[in-house]
Write a protein that holds these residues in place. Structure first.
Motif, PDB file in Angstrom:
ATOM      1  N   ARG A  77       1.014  -1.391   0.320  1.00 34.45           N
ATOM      2  CA  ARG A  77       0.114   0.058   0.211  1.00 34.45           C
ATOM      3  C   ARG A  77       0.671   0.920   0.312  1.00 34.45           C
ATOM      4  NH1 ARG A  77      -5.667  -0.543   2.018  1.00 34.45           N
ATOM      5  NH2 ARG A  77      -5.630  -2.707   2.499  1.00 34.45           N
ATOM      6  N   ARG A  81       0.557   4.140  -2.515  1.00 35.67           N
ATOM      7  CA  ARG A  81       0.695   5.334  -2.901  1.00 35.67           C
ATOM      8  C   ARG A  81       1.709   6.305  -3.346  1.00 35.67           C
ATOM      9  NH1 ARG A  81      -2.009   6.664   3.103  1.00 35.67           N
ATOM     10  NH2 ARG A  81      -2.178   8.213   2.482  1.00 35.67           N
ATOM     11  N   HIS A 115      -6.191  -0.611  -3.424  1.00 35.45           N
ATOM     12  CA  HIS A 115      -6.008   0.247  -3.950  1.00 35.45           C
ATOM     13  C   HIS A 115      -6.888   1.474  -4.598  1.00 35.45           C
ATOM     14  CE1 HIS A 115      -2.124  -1.589  -3.106  1.00 35.45           C
ATOM     15  NE2 HIS A 115      -2.332  -2.958  -3.272  1.00 35.45           N
ATOM     16  N   GLY A 117      -7.415   4.804  -5.590  1.00 33.32           N
ATOM     17  CA  GLY A 117      -6.763   5.795  -6.239  1.00 33.32           C
ATOM     18  C   GLY A 117      -6.230   5.082  -7.598  1.00 33.32           C
TER      19      GLY A 117
END
Length: 283
Positions: A77, A81, A115, A117
């Motif tokens: 993660r 990001r 996820h 995004g």
């Protein structure tokens, strides 16, 4: 405790076999065994009970598996990001032929949860390119079926599906509980165009050159059977149009569902995707 070693441990814990785990990790077995022994030394307790048939997790190994998965998930993660913040937030996935596979739906749901995004782009491809545009640089990763030329590619096995022969429902062979390839030797088969990967072509032709209509897509294969009474192979468990049936093939190795990406690709979005896919397809 390195993340790489934890990934090794999770692979062995999920496969419950050092040989299969080494294959999955694209490494030889001796360094994998040494890494696990070092991890057991660091932990101060055995993580696996070993036997000629494979391995089983010890109580300590079971606890570590939960914690290792959580740590690796968090690390992935973080990487995703950071990549998104750097503008690397799109992953293009090639899907072969039939996107109705329930594994795809589970993978999509799990990936969105982990996820949200990341922008996912899908390239649906026909049956003439089992790498789904990967070699041409059109996708980052492919969800497809083996076998095919794996030169310069990395392949992760996700699932094995039994194979059957697709027939018209009124075909005399359609009433059989199972068939062998020799019983289909006098039939016309659907086949792929010239230039299609030879390993891929040979598998779906049952290892023998065939005569029959040339097809490029799943629907063309099914319609060739429906209209021309040709035969061909297909993974079992998929819905078929009315008028068609599939009979188990008794002497055909299963069809391997795989995830594939280019060897050495450093795209940070690929590894988290592959790990989620591995879990989703085994559910």
């Amino acid at each position: 405790m390195e993340l790489r070693t934890l990934r090794y441990f999770v692979a062995v814990a999920e496969e419950l076999h050092f040989g299969r785990a080494a294959t999955r990790l694209h490494m030889s077995q001796p360094p994998l065994s040494r890494a696990i022994k070092r991890l057991e030394s660091d932990v101060g307790a055995p993580l696996f009970t070993r036997s000629p048939a494979g391995v089983t997790l010890t109580p300590v190994g079971t606890v570590l598996l939960d914690e290792a998965r959580a740590l690796l998930d968090h690390a992935d993660r973080v990487l995703v990001r950071v990549s998104a913040a750097a503008g690397v937030a799109t992953l293009t996935i090639g899907i072969l032929g039939d996107g109705t596979d329930p594994g795809v739906a589970r993978l999509a749901a799990a990936y969105r949860r982990h996820h949200p995004g990341i922008d996912i782009r899908i390239r649906d491809t026909d049956l003439t390119d089992p790498t789904c545009g990967l070699r041409a640089g059109q996708v980052d990763v492919a969800l497809t079926r083996a076998p095919f030329d794996e030169t310069a590619l990395t392949v992760r096995a996700l699932r094995a599906d039994p194979v059957g022969v697709v027939l018209r429902a009124d075909d005399p062979l359609a009433r059989r509980d199972g068939l062998r390839l020799t019983e289909l030797s006098d039939r016309r088969w659907f086949r792929f165009p010239q230039g299609t990967d030879p390993l891929w072509q040979a598998y779906w032709n049952g290892g023998t050159p065939r005569e029959g209509p040339v097809v490029r897509a799943v629907q063309e294969c099914l319609q060739a059977v429906l209209w021309n009474s040709t035969v061909g192979l297909a993974p079992r468990g998929h819905d078929l149009p009315a008028g068609l049936t599939v009979v188990p093939l008794l002497d055909m190795p299963p069809s391997q569902v795989v995830a594939v990406w280019s060897e050495g690709d450093t795209n940070p979005l690929i590894r988290p995707f592959i790990e989620i896919a591995t879990t989703a397809y085994r559910a």
